[in-house]
Design a protein around this motif. Structure first.
Motif, PDB file in Angstrom:
ATOM      1  N   GLN A  30      42.801  42.001  14.985  1.00 52.61           N
ATOM      2  CA  GLN A  30      43.353  41.380  16.193  1.00 52.61           C
ATOM      3  C   GLN A  30      42.254  41.180  17.238  1.00 52.61           C
ATOM      4  O   GLN A  30      42.137  40.103  17.836  1.00 52.61           O
ATOM      5  CB  GLN A  30      44.447  42.259  16.801  1.00 52.61           C
ATOM      6  N   TYR A  31      41.486  42.213  17.452  1.00 51.34           N
ATOM      7  CA  TYR A  31      40.452  42.195  18.477  1.00 51.34           C
ATOM      8  C   TYR A  31      39.392  41.130  18.175  1.00 51.34           C
ATOM      9  O   TYR A  31      38.995  40.356  19.057  1.00 51.34           O
ATOM     10  CB  TYR A  31      39.813  43.575  18.564  1.00 51.34           C
ATOM     11  N   GLU A  32      38.962  41.071  16.929  1.00 52.67           N
ATOM     12  CA  GLU A  32      37.933  40.107  16.531  1.00 52.67           C
ATOM     13  C   GLU A  32      38.467  38.681  16.556  1.00 52.67           C
ATOM     14  O   GLU A  32      37.729  37.735  16.870  1.00 52.67           O
ATOM     15  CB  GLU A  32      37.394  40.477  15.156  1.00 52.67           C
ATOM     16  N   ALA A  33      39.760  38.509  16.245  1.00 46.22           N
ATOM     17  CA  ALA A  33      40.336  37.162  16.242  1.00 46.22           C
ATOM     18  C   ALA A  33      40.304  36.534  17.633  1.00 46.22           C
ATOM     19  O   ALA A  33      40.260  35.305  17.759  1.00 46.22           O
ATOM     20  CB  ALA A  33      41.778  37.220  15.734  1.00 46.22           C
ATOM     21  N   PHE A  34      40.299  37.368  18.672  1.00 44.84           N
ATOM     22  CA  PHE A  34      40.297  36.863  20.043  1.00 44.84           C
ATOM     23  C   PHE A  34      38.911  36.927  20.682  1.00 44.84           C
ATOM     24  O   PHE A  34      38.795  36.813  21.912  1.00 44.84           O
ATOM     25  CB  PHE A  34      41.290  37.656  20.893  1.00 44.84           C
ATOM     26  N   ALA A  35      37.862  37.072  19.893  1.00 43.27           N
ATOM     27  CA  ALA A  35      36.516  37.220  20.451  1.00 43.27           C
ATOM     28  C   ALA A  35      36.126  36.008  21.306  1.00 43.27           C
ATOM     29  O   ALA A  35      35.579  36.163  22.407  1.00 43.27           O
ATOM     30  CB  ALA A  35      35.499  37.425  19.333  1.00 43.27           C
ATOM     31  N   ARG A  36      36.397  34.799  20.815  1.00 43.61           N
ATOM     32  CA  ARG A  36      36.036  33.610  21.575  1.00 43.61           C
ATOM     33  C   ARG A  36      36.862  33.523  22.862  1.00 43.61           C
ATOM     34  O   ARG A  36      36.334  33.244  23.943  1.00 43.61           O
ATOM     35  CB  ARG A  36      36.259  32.361  20.730  1.00 43.61           C
ATOM     36  N   GLU A  37      38.152  33.780  22.754  1.00 39.97           N
ATOM     37  CA  GLU A  37      39.028  33.753  23.921  1.00 39.97           C
ATOM     38  C   GLU A  37      38.576  34.773  24.962  1.00 39.97           C
ATOM     39  O   GLU A  37      38.551  34.493  26.167  1.00 39.97           O
ATOM     40  CB  GLU A  37      40.473  34.038  23.467  1.00 39.97           C
ATOM     41  N   ARG A  38      38.171  35.934  24.480  1.00 38.18           N
ATOM     42  CA  ARG A  38      37.730  36.996  25.382  1.00 38.18           C
ATOM     43  C   ARG A  38      36.452  36.595  26.109  1.00 38.18           C
ATOM     44  O   ARG A  38      36.315  36.804  27.324  1.00 38.18           O
ATOM     45  CB  ARG A  38      37.523  38.275  24.571  1.00 38.18           C
ATOM     46  N   ALA A  39      35.526  36.001  25.393  1.00 37.46           N
ATOM     47  CA  ALA A  39      34.265  35.571  25.994  1.00 37.46           C
ATOM     48  C   ALA A  39      34.506  34.502  27.066  1.00 37.46           C
ATOM     49  O   ALA A  39      33.868  34.508  28.133  1.00 37.46           O
ATOM     50  CB  ALA A  39      33.321  35.038  24.918  1.00 37.46           C
ATOM     51  N   LEU A  40      35.436  33.590  26.803  1.00 32.66           N
ATOM     52  CA  LEU A  40      35.762  32.560  27.783  1.00 32.66           C
ATOM     53  C   LEU A  40      36.337  33.180  29.058  1.00 32.66           C
ATOM     54  O   LEU A  40      35.991  32.782  30.177  1.00 32.66           O
ATOM     55  CB  LEU A  40      36.754  31.560  27.189  1.00 32.66           C
ATOM     56  N   ARG A  41      37.238  34.151  28.890  1.00 36.96           N
ATOM     57  CA  ARG A  41      37.823  34.821  30.049  1.00 36.96           C
ATOM     58  C   ARG A  41      36.740  35.499  30.893  1.00 36.96           C
ATOM     59  O   ARG A  41      36.707  35.382  32.119  1.00 36.96           O
ATOM     60  CB  ARG A  41      38.835  35.875  29.602  1.00 36.96           C
ATOM     61  N   ILE A  42      35.877  36.251  30.219  1.00 42.71           N
ATOM     62  CA  ILE A  42      34.842  37.005  30.934  1.00 42.71           C
ATOM     63  C   ILE A  42      33.934  36.065  31.720  1.00 42.71           C
ATOM     64  O   ILE A  42      33.625  36.299  32.898  1.00 42.71           O
ATOM     65  CB  ILE A  42      34.021  37.856  29.938  1.00 42.71           C
ATOM     66  N   ALA A  43      33.524  34.977  31.062  1.00 36.02           N
ATOM     67  CA  ALA A  43      32.588  34.051  31.700  1.00 36.02           C
ATOM     68  C   ALA A  43      33.225  33.297  32.859  1.00 36.02           C
ATOM     69  O   ALA A  43      32.587  33.066  33.891  1.00 36.02           O
ATOM     70  CB  ALA A  43      32.053  33.060  30.664  1.00 36.02           C
ATOM     71  N   PHE A  44      34.499  32.920  32.709  1.00 28.98           N
ATOM     72  CA  PHE A  44      35.113  32.041  33.701  1.00 28.98           C
ATOM     73  C   PHE A  44      35.794  32.795  34.833  1.00 28.98           C
ATOM     74  O   PHE A  44      35.768  32.366  35.992  1.00 28.98           O
ATOM     75  CB  PHE A  44      36.132  31.109  33.024  1.00 28.98           C
ATOM     76  N   GLU A  45      36.429  33.938  34.544  1.00 28.95           N
ATOM     77  CA  GLU A  45      37.272  34.588  35.550  1.00 28.95           C
ATOM     78  C   GLU A  45      36.471  35.394  36.575  1.00 28.95           C
ATOM     79  O   GLU A  45      37.000  35.755  37.632  1.00 28.95           O
ATOM     80  CB  GLU A  45      38.325  35.458  34.868  1.00 28.95           C
ATOM     81  N   LYS A  46      35.223  35.732  36.250  1.00 31.26           N
ATOM     82  CA  LYS A  46      34.344  36.396  37.214  1.00 31.26           C
ATOM     83  C   LYS A  46      34.960  37.672  37.802  1.00 31.26           C
ATOM     84  O   LYS A  46      34.860  37.945  39.002  1.00 31.26           O
ATOM     85  CB  LYS A  46      33.965  35.439  38.364  1.00 31.26           C
ATOM     86  N   ARG A  47      35.603  38.464  36.967  1.00 31.38           N
ATOM     87  CA  ARG A  47      36.166  39.732  37.431  1.00 31.38           C
ATOM     88  C   ARG A  47      35.029  40.731  37.653  1.00 31.38           C
ATOM     89  O   ARG A  47      33.901  40.525  37.197  1.00 31.38           O
ATOM     90  CB  ARG A  47      37.195  40.239  36.435  1.00 31.38           C
ATOM     91  N   PRO A  48      35.300  41.837  38.341  1.00 31.30           N
ATOM     92  CA  PRO A  48      34.214  42.769  38.697  1.00 31.30           C
ATOM     93  C   PRO A  48      33.447  43.322  37.510  1.00 31.30           C
ATOM     94  O   PRO A  48      32.273  43.662  37.635  1.00 31.30           O
ATOM     95  CB  PRO A  48      34.959  43.882  39.449  1.00 31.30           C
ATOM     96  N   GLY A  49      34.097  43.445  36.338  1.00 33.74           N
ATOM     97  CA  GLY A  49      33.413  43.962  35.165  1.00 33.74           C
ATOM     98  C   GLY A  49      34.221  43.670  33.924  1.00 33.74           C
ATOM     99  O   GLY A  49      35.371  43.245  34.007  1.00 33.74           O
ATOM    100  N   ALA A  50      33.615  43.880  32.776  1.00 36.17           N
ATOM    101  CA  ALA A  50      34.293  43.585  31.510  1.00 36.17           C
ATOM    102  C   ALA A  50      34.438  44.816  30.623  1.00 36.17           C
ATOM    103  O   ALA A  50      34.929  44.709  29.506  1.00 36.17           O
ATOM    104  CB  ALA A  50      33.531  42.492  30.748  1.00 36.17           C
ATOM    105  N   SER A  51      34.055  45.992  31.119  1.00 38.47           N
ATOM    106  CA  SER A  51      34.113  47.177  30.266  1.00 38.47           C
ATOM    107  C   SER A  51      35.546  47.524  29.878  1.00 38.47           C
ATOM    108  O   SER A  51      35.777  48.135  28.828  1.00 38.47           O
ATOM    109  CB  SER A  51      33.458  48.369  30.958  1.00 38.47           C
ATOM    110  N   GLY A  52      36.519  47.123  30.695  1.00 39.00           N
ATOM    111  CA  GLY A  52      37.916  47.391  30.369  1.00 39.00           C
ATOM    112  C   GLY A  52      38.425  46.640  29.171  1.00 39.00           C
ATOM    113  O   GLY A  52      39.511  46.935  28.668  1.00 39.00           O
ATOM    114  N   LEU A  53      37.650  45.657  28.716  1.00 36.98           N
ATOM    115  CA  LEU A  53      38.013  44.922  27.501  1.00 36.98           C
ATOM    116  C   LEU A  53      37.366  45.515  26.244  1.00 36.98           C
ATOM    117  O   LEU A  53      37.678  45.098  25.136  1.00 36.98           O
ATOM    118  CB  LEU A  53      37.593  43.449  27.615  1.00 36.98           C
TER     119      LEU A  53
END
Length: 297
Positions: A107-130
């Motif tokens: 499941q986690y690997e299937a969403f790798a691209r989606e996750r990368a897009l979120r991290i790059a675009f949403e500009k949240r304070p950090g990504a360690s929670g993912l």
């Protein structure tokens, strides 16, 4: 006197099963003690139920998945993402038997691209929670949970294996969680003298054959790796469980008054709780909280 270190609470987040139910979300339970909170299984709707219970995935210390069945892990990735949106700022600790780990890694690997897009675009304070740290769940104690003691023991849910039950302890209070299983000696042993025995239940009297849905063979097969009310009642009686709670109701729409009658007919006369989503049991104070009510038992 009850102290914060000795308090143990168990919240029924989802008491259902694979069939869709508006009343019962998919299997998920929350255990809290000693400042630690652990989610057991992550069935459908778990993120919503956590919020409804006044909690958030952002604050959980660990997720334990008991076995590889879809209704116990289907909302894993939703839980990860929703917790990040809540401000989670540390990696997830996820413990599960190897087949379930493989499923969740997928499941986690299937969403790798989606996750990368979120991290790059949403500009949240950090990504360690993912981030997720996957650990194989094995028999024995689960380390690193402070004042909450969690011990995993093998149960019998074949052909799904391995599958685990859990003994949950804080101070002098001990809750035994059956997981999905047939009656098995390991569960009998773990349940001896527990303050609360939380058991799955297959209500065989309310599972008729339905053409096009389930045959007599279907009912027999599903029943064979679960526990009926008579079996659960006998287990609780022999174990001397001070209280018995039922969860993972199959079918989710079972008549609970009739189910209670079957437990009594099976010989268990102790405190009986038929779980509903968002019920919370607190030990050693012996309080049941649900829907605004507080009941001492």
């Amino acid at each position: 006197m009850t102290t914060a270190a000795s308090a143990l609470s168990f919240t029924f987040l989802g008491t259902g099963a694979p069939p869709v139910s508006l009343r019962r979300a998919g299997p998920a339970h929350l255990i809290e003690a000693g400042g630690n909170s652990v989610l057991i299984d992550c069935g459908s709707g778990v993120s919503q139920r956590l919020v409804a219970a006044g909690h958030a995935g952002a604050k959980l210390d660990a997720l334990i998945v008991t076995h590889e069945h879809s209704d116990h892990l289907v909302d894993f990735y939703q839980l990860v993402v929703s917790s990040w949106h809540q401000g989670r700022d540390r990696p997830w600790r996820v413990l599960a038997p190897a087949p379930a780990l493989a499923n969740m890694r997928g499941q986690y690997e299937a969403f790798a691209r989606e996750r990368a897009l979120r991290i790059a675009f949403e500009k949240r304070p950090g990504a360690s929670g993912l981030d997720v740290v996957f650990e194989e769940l094995r028999e024995g104690p689960v380390p690193g949970l402070g004042g909450l003691s969690v011990e995993a023991f093998l149960v019998d849910h074949r052909p799904v294996e391995p599958a685990f039950g859990l003994a949950l302890t804080a101070g002098d209070s001990r809750i035994v969680f059956s997981g999905d299983t047939r009656l098995t000696p390991s569960l009998e042993q773990a349940a001896q003298g527990c303050a609360l025995l939380v058991c799955e239940v297959f209500v065989d009297s309310q599972m008729p054959v339905v053409a096009g849905v389930r045959s007599a063979e279907t009912v027999a097969c599903v029943q064979s790796y679960h526990m009926t009310p008579a079996v659960v009642a006998g287990l609780a009686l022999r174990a001397g469980a001070k209280a018995l709670a039922l969860t993972h109701l199959v079918p989710p729409g079972a008549d609970t008054a009739a189910l209670a009658g079957e437990i009594r007919a099976g010989g268990y006369g102790g405190l009986l709780i038929i779980g509903e989503d968002l019920m919370r049991v607190e030990l050693p104070g012996r309080l049941l909280r649900w829907n605004g009510a507080t009941i001492g038992f």
